[in-house]
Design an enzyme around this catalytic site. Structure first.
Site, PDB file in Angstrom:
ATOM      1  N   LYS A  71       6.814  -5.078  -2.665  1.00 44.00           N
ATOM      2  CA  LYS A  71       6.235  -5.881  -1.587  1.00 44.00           C
ATOM      3  C   LYS A  71       6.925  -7.245  -1.543  1.00 44.00           C
ATOM      4  CE  LYS A  71       1.517  -7.186  -0.054  1.00 44.00           C
ATOM      5  NZ  LYS A  71       0.081  -7.091  -0.401  1.00 44.00           N
ATOM      6  N   SER A 146      -2.881  -5.373   3.238  1.00 40.87           N
ATOM      7  CA  SER A 146      -1.639  -6.039   3.581  1.00 40.87           C
ATOM      8  C   SER A 146      -0.387  -5.347   3.037  1.00 40.87           C
ATOM      9  CB  SER A 146      -1.676  -7.470   3.048  1.00 40.87           C
ATOM     10  OG  SER A 146      -1.686  -7.474   1.626  1.00 40.87           O
ATOM     11  N   SER A 170      -5.908  -4.606  -0.392  1.00 43.80           N
ATOM     12  CA  SER A 170      -4.570  -4.557   0.197  1.00 43.80           C
ATOM     13  C   SER A 170      -3.660  -3.452  -0.330  1.00 43.80           C
ATOM     14  CB  SER A 170      -3.872  -5.902   0.028  1.00 43.80           C
ATOM     15  OG  SER A 170      -4.293  -6.786   1.042  1.00 43.80           O
TER      16      SER A 170
END
Lengths: 472, 481
Positions: A71, A146, A170
């Site tokens: 990420k 996310s 997330s």
């Protein structure tokens, strides 16, 4: 698709790490979902050669040659890292996050950086400076957020394993919406050093993968005390990723708690899968135990006070002075701050900074932040009480399956409700995992969430492997 | 002034003498090239996390114990937010409502005699900010983050001080304690000690405090004293003129050149620091056992040693105070005693010669005036082998020569002799030379005898003991001296 363990097994047996890495690089470059925002070809190939050399020298590595994606809020030395924010455009990380460092030491190879909601603030991956991510299952739908890019990258078969971060769901919510496994470890199990902070007391790094076994090996590699993170736990991580030989059989006698109230307001397709999961567990010999989490209904309110308070503080460092975006049009110091931040941060980030600044202000702190801390402790107590009568908790990971791109962007509160089942996990610090459990009537993936007491990540993974076996 | 009373509280920031910073392993050496003492934590880079420096905690506890404070078993770190280019994270890690130390006291000596106990409110730990260097008349600035993250303690006094002189005495005593236990070098010039003063006045007899002003930018103890005096004068003048309402709560900066203050900010535009517990740092736990271990490893504190010097060695208060100004002085003095020197002589020679040599050479006592040499010198004087005046006169040269004292004085033929016949002859010669002085003495002016002793000593080349000379003089002149 080939799993991480299969790749590692082949590389340990002598297959060049370049094979899997090259395949992943090709797929990453051909990505159509916008899950991948940066490909690290030269670095990955050099790393593949280094892994080959280590295997030749006689080493056996748990993740030998496994291509992974990380990420965009994880630092990787020499590589741009932006948390998908304009404010960090062009920022090159001078060091590598502990979690990534440990994966690399175990033979994993970072091939790409994945898209995300800016600074991990969002539930649909629509708040990214790099544009939204499409759900590989249905490109008209969001992948969740996310860690939407990481979930989509795994679901699309680009990489077998990706890292996300989970502050209020997330990892688990996008895993559920994309049909992959996503784990948020117990708070403190994985070092946060090198993770760009959102809500420090809630953030955890975790893996996303296609199988529970891949997630387990990744956790085993990452877990354990890190002297550079004072909040990393002193718990012994030995065997944290070891799974029972027969995961289905191990469900026998397992006390699985559930909260009856969770069934209210569920999308019918999700509700049907939850019922199916309970039936399958009973059939496998698990004991279903009804429990209550009386303060869970305050979780979203508490979360949006604590997380935004911490975020408003954590994001203060993005001031345009030392690195990142600095406005061209300031004439005073105060304008350097104001304009750089307004130009650099997206709307949702600005909304949360303002909310967080407000709740920490003199005169409001006691009414909001302090009160929220008190309720947080009540939620922790609820979990402790629930786990007195069960070993793990079962529930939905998300109230719905993947929704349409743009469907909730105009209504932040509706968006915030997508994390209704995952937020309390972070508030209590307990581990949670979303495991794919079939699809709804439209063929969209549904994830089942399991939670366990803090520090019992191994128990959680074992139960998750059982659910995974039942879903087959 | 007599109808007014000043009320003063001091906030002192003291840099802890650690090797590395408060929350990271970057070193914190003074005077290095700008931005050479920084790392990812110091720079506040994304993803960097603080880790408490154990040595800083140890020194902070030492400071607390040396000032009679109570160390809390549990305290916490908080974030204090404001934007400024020398503050990399946009917040300073400090301790807000749960400091690691509460209470404590500093006893000062009053000018008119007597002592006064100044109570401490609290001591807390925090990290320092960096520095801005303004260029081109303030058109632009350079940021140096070497100092950012350096460990500090802030020592907050109760408003117990009543004059600028008391504030000065408080700082002297505070510095003595902190230096003594090795917490800090307390150099105001280098910024390792900084002081802000809160000053208000009230008519004598009024219980309620007046409006206080905080004065910053005080870079020496004398500046603290001068700034407080200035502020008191100003507030009193306004009160007398019926304009006390013009005294508003504010922060002022002291200008050491103009010897005046200017207002920096008033209460209305005070910042909201949005304190909250730092989620990156667990509660700071300092177990009682650790506090006791630190306490037991601490040296005898200066105030206690000072009292002991008075009682054990029968020293005057002033002598005891001077000998306990810094621990190396006290250690030096007691090492001389351990070497067999009489206490009075050891005290005098330490105060008058050793300290002077060390100051002249900017060297430690034991280097400027090595203990074995000093001890031997003192014993020569004590045993009447070298005259005190001779020893004093030769002191600098002796230490510069590096020779052993006995050899040195032997070579110079300055060892006193016990030859009574020679002494009698010498004194007779002096009497013969100084007929006028002898006449004075005989006519009752006994104080003139000192001159005769001096002449005799000179004639002897310092080889006789002045007391013996005096006795022989008395004998030959037939007077009691």
């Amino acid at each position: 698709m080939t799993t991480a363990l299969q790749i590692a097994s082949a590389v340990n047996a002598g297959t060049s790490a370049r094979v899997a890495v090259t395949a992943a690089l090709v797929k990453a470059k051909a990505d159509t979902t916008n899950a991948i925002i940066r490909v690290h070809e030269a670095r990955a190939l050099a790393a593949a050669d280094a892994v080959d050399a280590r295997i030749k020298a006689g080493e056996q590595l748990p993740l030998a040659g496994v291509p992974i994606a990380i990420k965009d809020n994880l630092n990787l030395q020499g590589v741009e890292v932006t948390a998908c924010s304009k404010i960090l455009k062009g920022y090159i990380a001078p060091y590598t996050a502990t979690a990534v460092e440990r994966l690399e030491a175990a033979g994993a190879i970072v091939v790409a950086t994945t898209n995300m909601d800016e600074f991990a603030m969002g539930s649909s991956n629509e708040n990214s400076a790099y544009g939204p991510v499409k759900n590989p299952v249905d490109p008209t739908r969001i992948p969740g957020g996310s860690s939407g890019g990481s979930a989509a990258a795994v679901a699309a078969g680009i990489v077998p394993l990706a890292l996300g971060s989970d502050t209020g769901g997330s990892i688990r919510q996008p895993a559920s919406l994309c049909g992959v496994v996503g784990l948020k470890p117990s708070y403190g199990t994985v070092s946060r050093y090198g993770l760009i902070a959102y809500g420090s007391s809630l953030d955890q790094i975790g893996p996303l993968s296609t199988t529970v076994a891949d997630t387990a090996v990744a956790l085993q590699v990452m877990a354990g005390k890190d002297p550079r993170d004072s909040t990393s736990a002193d718990r012994d991580a030995t065997g944290i990723g070891s799974l029972p030989a027969d995961a289905r059989a191990a469900l026998k006698g397992l006390r699985v708690g559930y909260v009856a109230a969770h069934e209210e307001g569920l999308a019918p397709g999700v509700r049907a899968r939850l019922t199916a999961a309970k039936e399958a567990l009973t059939a496998a010999g698990a004991v279903l135990v009804p429990v209550t989490l009386p303060h869970e209904r305050f979780a979203i309110a508490v979360y949006y006070i604590l997380a935004t308070g911490e975020a408003s503080s954590n994001l203060s460092r993005f001031d345009g002075i030392r690195y990142g975006h600095r406005t061209d049009s300031a004439t005073t110091l105060s304008e350097v701050y104001g304009k750089s931040r307004v130009e650099g941060f997206g709307a949702e980030v600005q909304r949360r900074i303002m909310l967080g600044t407000y709740v920490l202000s003199t005169g409001y702190y006691d009414a909001y932040y302090k009160k929220a801390q008190q309720v947080r402790r009540k939620i922790c107590d609820d979990y402790a009480n629930a786990f007195a009568s069960c070993d793990v908790l079962l529930g939905p990971a998300s109230p719905t399956t993947a929704f349409k791109v743009g469907e909730k962007t105009s209504d932040p509160l509706q968006m915030y409700l997508s994390d209704i089942f995952t937020i309390a996990t972070n508030l209590a610090g307990v581990p949670g995992i979303s495991v794919p459990f079939g699809t709804d009537e439209q063929g969209l993936p549904v994830g089942m969430q399991l939670q366990a007491p803090i520090g019992n990540d191994q128990r959680l993974l074992a139960a998750a492997a059982g659910i995974e076996a039942l879903a087959l | 002034m007599s109808e007014y009373e000043a009320v003063i509280g001091l906030e002192v920031h003291c840099q802890l003498a650690t090797r590395t910073k408060m929350f990271t392993g970057a070193t914190c050496d003074f005077g290095r090239e700008p931005n050479s003492q920084v790392d990812v934590v110091t720079l506040g880079l994304p993803g960097a996390l603080p880790v408490v420096n154990g040595q800083a905690v140890e020194l902070a506890v030492r400071a607390a114990l040396s000032l009679n404070g109570t160390v809390a078993e549990h305290s916490k770190f908080d974030r204090k937010h404001y934007f400024y280019p020398d503050l990399p994270k946009g917040y300073q890690i400090s301790q807000f409502d749960e400091p690691y130390c509460t209470g404590g006291s500093i006893t000062i000596e009053l000018e008119g005699g007597g002592t006064k106990v100044i109570r401490l409110t609290r001591i807390h730990m925090e990290e320092d900010a960096g520095k801005l260097i303004h260029q081109d008349g303030g058109k632009w600035s350079e940021v140096d983050l070497n100092r950012a993250g350096t460990p500090l303690i802030e020592i907050v006094s109760d408003p117990d001080l009543r004059s600028a002189q008391e504030a000065y005495a408080y700082l002297v005593e505070l510095k003595r304690s902190l230096k003594w236990v090795g917490v800090s070098d307390c150099e105001m010039q280098e910024g390792s000690l900084r002081c802000d003063a809160n000053v208000s006045i009230r008519p004598v007899g009024q219980a309620k405090f007046g409006t206080r002003c905080e004065i910053k930018n005080l870079n020496s103890f004398r500046a603290v004293e001068a700034a407080i005096e200035h502020e008191i004068r100003q507030q009193v003048a306004l009160h007398k003129a019926g304009r006390y309402h013009e005294v508003v709560q504010c922060t002022k900066l002291w200008d050491p050149d103009l010897k005046t203050t200017k207002v920096m900010r008033t209460k209305e535009n005070a910042a909201d620091y949005r304190y909250f517990p730092d989620p990156d740092l667990p509660a700071l736990v300092i177990p009682a056992a650790r506090v006791e271990a630190i306490r037991s490893a601490m040296p005898e504190l200066p105030q206690i040693r000072e009292a002991r010097f008075q009682s054990q060695y029968a020293l005057e208060r002033a002598a005891a105070k001077e000998l306990t100004a810094e621990s190396p002085i006290a250690d030096y003095f007691e090492a001389l005693i351990a070497a067999g020197c009489p206490a009075k002589l050891a005290a005098n020679w330490t105060r008058e010669e050793a300290i002077r040599l060390a100051n002249d050479q900017h060297k430690p006592l034991t280097v400027a005036a090595p203990l074995p040499i000093m001890a031997e010198l003192i014993l020569l004087v004590a045993n009447n082998k070298v005259a005190r005046v001779v020893a004093k006169a030769e002191c600098s040269e002796l230490f510069a020569s590096g020779q052993k004292p006995e050899a040195y004085f032997t070579a110079k033929d300055q060892i006193q002799v016990q030859d009574t016949a020679a002494l009698a002859a010498l004194v007779a010669q002096a009497i013969a030379q100084e007929a006028k002085v002898v006449e004075d003495i005989r006519s009752g002016k006994l104080s003139a005898a000192g001159r005769l002793v001096g002449v005799s000593m000179k004639l002897s080349g310092g080889k006789f003991n002045p007391n013996d000379v005096k006795a022989e003089l008395a004998k030959q002149l037939g007077v009691a001296l």
